[in-house]
Motif scaffolding. Structure first.
Motif, PDB file in Angstrom:
ATOM      1  N   GLN A  49       0.159  -1.122  -0.093  1.00 38.08           N
ATOM      2  CA  GLN A  49      -0.162  -0.410   0.260  1.00 38.08           C
ATOM      3  C   GLN A  49       0.666   1.358   0.207  1.00 38.08           C
ATOM      4  N   GLU A  50       1.645   1.222   0.535  1.00 37.20           N
ATOM      5  CA  GLU A  50       2.767   2.722   0.583  1.00 37.20           C
ATOM      6  C   GLU A  50       3.891   2.520  -0.417  1.00 37.20           C
ATOM      7  N   ALA A  51       4.026   1.491  -1.176  1.00 42.95           N
ATOM      8  CA  ALA A  51       4.708   1.590  -2.972  1.00 42.95           C
ATOM      9  C   ALA A  51       3.824   2.047  -3.330  1.00 42.95           C
ATOM     10  N   GLU A  52       2.210   1.615  -3.222  1.00 41.86           N
ATOM     11  CA  GLU A  52       0.919   1.851  -4.067  1.00 41.86           C
ATOM     12  C   GLU A  52       1.090   3.748  -4.399  1.00 41.86           C
ATOM     13  N   SER A  53       1.181   3.960  -3.143  1.00 45.81           N
ATOM     14  CA  SER A  53       0.869   5.928  -3.134  1.00 45.81           C
ATOM     15  C   SER A  53       2.047   6.056  -3.309  1.00 45.81           C
ATOM     16  N   PHE A  54       4.005   5.719  -3.110  1.00 51.17           N
ATOM     17  CA  PHE A  54       4.544   6.252  -2.807  1.00 51.17           C
ATOM     18  C   PHE A  54       5.226   6.412  -4.547  1.00 51.17           C
ATOM     19  N   LEU A  55       5.351   5.005  -5.418  1.00 49.46           N
ATOM     20  CA  LEU A  55       5.932   5.319  -6.611  1.00 49.46           C
ATOM     21  C   LEU A  55       5.824   6.279  -7.485  1.00 49.46           C
ATOM     22  N   PRO A  56       4.191   6.338  -7.924  1.00 48.94           N
ATOM     23  CA  PRO A  56       3.997   7.685  -8.857  1.00 48.94           C
ATOM     24  C   PRO A  56       4.538   9.080  -8.226  1.00 48.94           C
ATOM     25  N   LEU A  57       4.353   9.729  -7.131  1.00 47.85           N
ATOM     26  CA  LEU A  57       5.495  10.674  -6.932  1.00 47.85           C
ATOM     27  C   LEU A  57       6.657  10.605  -7.274  1.00 47.85           C
ATOM     28  N   PHE A  58       7.120   9.512  -6.812  1.00 50.98           N
ATOM     29  CA  PHE A  58       8.023   9.404  -7.211  1.00 50.98           C
ATOM     30  C   PHE A  58       9.409   9.105  -8.702  1.00 50.98           C
ATOM     31  N   ARG A  59       8.574   8.995  -9.748  1.00 50.10           N
ATOM     32  CA  ARG A  59       8.306   8.873 -10.934  1.00 50.10           C
ATOM     33  C   ARG A  59       7.987  10.281 -11.689  1.00 50.10           C
ATOM     34  N   GLU A  60       7.451  10.766 -10.640  1.00 49.95           N
ATOM     35  CA  GLU A  60       6.745  12.005 -11.047  1.00 49.95           C
ATOM     36  C   GLU A  60       7.835  12.967 -10.957  1.00 49.95           C
ATOM     37  N   MET A  61       8.522  12.273  -9.943  1.00 50.08           N
ATOM     38  CA  MET A  61       9.817  13.708  -9.585  1.00 50.08           C
ATOM     39  C   MET A  61      11.087  13.453 -10.422  1.00 50.08           C
ATOM     40  N   GLY A  62      11.210  11.793 -10.139  1.00 48.14           N
ATOM     41  CA  GLY A  62      12.705  11.520 -11.694  1.00 48.14           C
ATOM     42  C   GLY A  62      12.742  12.667 -12.963  1.00 48.14           C
ATOM     43  N   LYS A  63      11.131  12.777 -13.385  1.00 49.78           N
ATOM     44  CA  LYS A  63      10.563  12.997 -14.764  1.00 49.78           C
ATOM     45  C   LYS A  63      11.117  14.231 -14.815  1.00 49.78           C
ATOM     46  N   LYS A  64      10.462  15.636 -13.409  1.00 48.06           N
ATOM     47  CA  LYS A  64      11.092  16.571 -13.555  1.00 48.06           C
ATOM     48  C   LYS A  64      12.590  16.883 -13.415  1.00 48.06           C
ATOM     49  N   ARG A  93      23.813  27.279 -14.021  1.00 41.16           N
ATOM     50  CA  ARG A  93      23.907  25.519 -13.888  1.00 41.16           C
ATOM     51  C   ARG A  93      24.124  25.680 -12.394  1.00 41.16           C
ATOM     52  N   ASP A  94      24.143  26.664 -11.956  1.00 44.01           N
ATOM     53  CA  ASP A  94      24.010  26.815  -9.956  1.00 44.01           C
ATOM     54  C   ASP A  94      22.374  27.293 -10.551  1.00 44.01           C
ATOM     55  N   LYS A  95      21.789  28.243 -10.818  1.00 49.30           N
ATOM     56  CA  LYS A  95      19.890  27.891 -11.297  1.00 49.30           C
ATOM     57  C   LYS A  95      19.723  26.532 -11.755  1.00 49.30           C
ATOM     58  N   MET A  96      20.246  26.190 -11.845  1.00 45.05           N
ATOM     59  CA  MET A  96      19.767  24.521 -11.423  1.00 45.05           C
ATOM     60  C   MET A  96      19.883  23.576 -11.256  1.00 45.05           C
ATOM     61  N   ASP A  97      21.110  23.489 -10.629  1.00 45.70           N
ATOM     62  CA  ASP A  97      21.558  22.532  -9.203  1.00 45.70           C
ATOM     63  C   ASP A  97      20.166  23.161  -8.359  1.00 45.70           C
ATOM     64  N   LEU A  98      20.256  24.349  -8.081  1.00 43.82           N
ATOM     65  CA  LEU A  98      18.969  24.809  -7.006  1.00 43.82           C
ATOM     66  C   LEU A  98      17.946  24.695  -7.544  1.00 43.82           C
ATOM     67  N   GLU A  99      17.063  24.066  -8.825  1.00 47.13           N
ATOM     68  CA  GLU A  99      15.897  23.626  -8.842  1.00 47.13           C
ATOM     69  C   GLU A  99      16.083  22.154  -9.297  1.00 47.13           C
ATOM     70  N   LEU A 100      16.656  21.416  -9.507  1.00 49.53           N
ATOM     71  CA  LEU A 100      16.899  20.367  -9.106  1.00 49.53           C
ATOM     72  C   LEU A 100      16.650  20.025  -7.011  1.00 49.53           C
ATOM     73  N   LYS A 101      17.408  20.895  -6.421  1.00 51.36           N
ATOM     74  CA  LYS A 101      17.267  20.653  -5.103  1.00 51.36           C
ATOM     75  C   LYS A 101      15.792  21.096  -4.107  1.00 51.36           C
ATOM     76  N   SER A 102      15.162  22.051  -5.417  1.00 51.69           N
ATOM     77  CA  SER A 102      13.946  22.815  -4.644  1.00 51.69           C
ATOM     78  C   SER A 102      12.635  21.661  -5.843  1.00 51.69           C
ATOM     79  N   ILE A 103      12.726  20.504  -6.549  1.00 52.91           N
ATOM     80  CA  ILE A 103      12.434  19.665  -6.470  1.00 52.91           C
ATOM     81  C   ILE A 103      12.210  18.613  -5.628  1.00 52.91           C
ATOM     82  N   GLN A 104      13.627  18.267  -5.186  1.00 54.24           N
ATOM     83  CA  GLN A 104      13.622  17.050  -4.304  1.00 54.24           C
ATOM     84  C   GLN A 104      12.250  17.709  -3.015  1.00 54.24           C
ATOM     85  N   GLN A 105      12.943  19.066  -2.354  1.00 51.07           N
ATOM     86  CA  GLN A 105      12.580  19.035  -1.349  1.00 51.07           C
ATOM     87  C   GLN A 105      10.734  19.373  -1.878  1.00 51.07           C
ATOM     88  N   LEU A 106       9.909  19.870  -2.544  1.00 50.59           N
ATOM     89  CA  LEU A 106       9.164  19.471  -2.979  1.00 50.59           C
ATOM     90  C   LEU A 106       8.593  18.618  -2.812  1.00 50.59           C
TER      91      LEU A 106
END
Length: 150
Positions: A49-64, A93-106
């Motif tokens: 059940q946890e995997a079922e609710s978690f994995l779609p979010l994980f995939r979404e994060m990976g795409k971004k 490059r620095d902006k992209m690094d920050l964007e990656l961290k922002s995606i992770q945080q979200l």
């Protein structure tokens, strides 16, 4: 004559066999994703059940994240010729690094909505562990020598 032909045939067969063993399987992003998800679910002890609710979010994060990584790769191919161009690439490059961290945080916040904090922590550590193992595996396959041997 028959002996020469037989020896020639034997050499060709052996060379094909050796060549086939030396070829690495082609990288498959889909298979990589599947292996990573299985590893994370197992390492983090997620229920189905946890995997079922978690994995779609994980995939979404990976795409971004992949979108940003592709942009970073394009930047890496640029060859600046002036200090201003170099400075601009560093800023981008620095902006992209920050964007990656922002995606992770979200997405870490979203993960916390479907998993306990301890499970989210375990997921983060499991993903890092998976990537480290894969890099180590690829580096060993690249030179076909165990780590530390000459």
């Amino acid at each position: 004559m028959k002996k020469c032909f037989f020896v020639f045939l034997l050499i060709v067969t052996v060379s094909f066999a050796v060549n086939a063993q030396n070829q690495r399987p082609k990288f498959s992003p889909q298979r990589y994703q599947e292996e990573m998800e299985k590893f994370i679910v197992a390492e983090s002890n997620l229920t189905s059940q946890e995997a079922e609710s978690f994995l779609p979010l994980f995939r979404e994060m990976g795409k971004k994240q992949r979108v940003v990584y592709q942009q970073m790769r394009k930047l890496g191919h640029e060859k600046p010729v002036s200090p201003d161009q170099c400075k601009n690439l560093i800023i981008q490059r620095d902006k992209m690094d920050l964007e990656l961290k922002s995606i992770q945080q979200l997405y870490h916040k979203k993960f916390l909505e479907v998993l306990s904090p301890c499970k989210v922590f375990n997921v983060i550590k499991a993903e890092e562990k998976f990537h480290r193992r894969q890099l180590k595996k690829w580096s060993h396959g690249a030179n076909n020598k165990p780590h530390g041997s000459k």
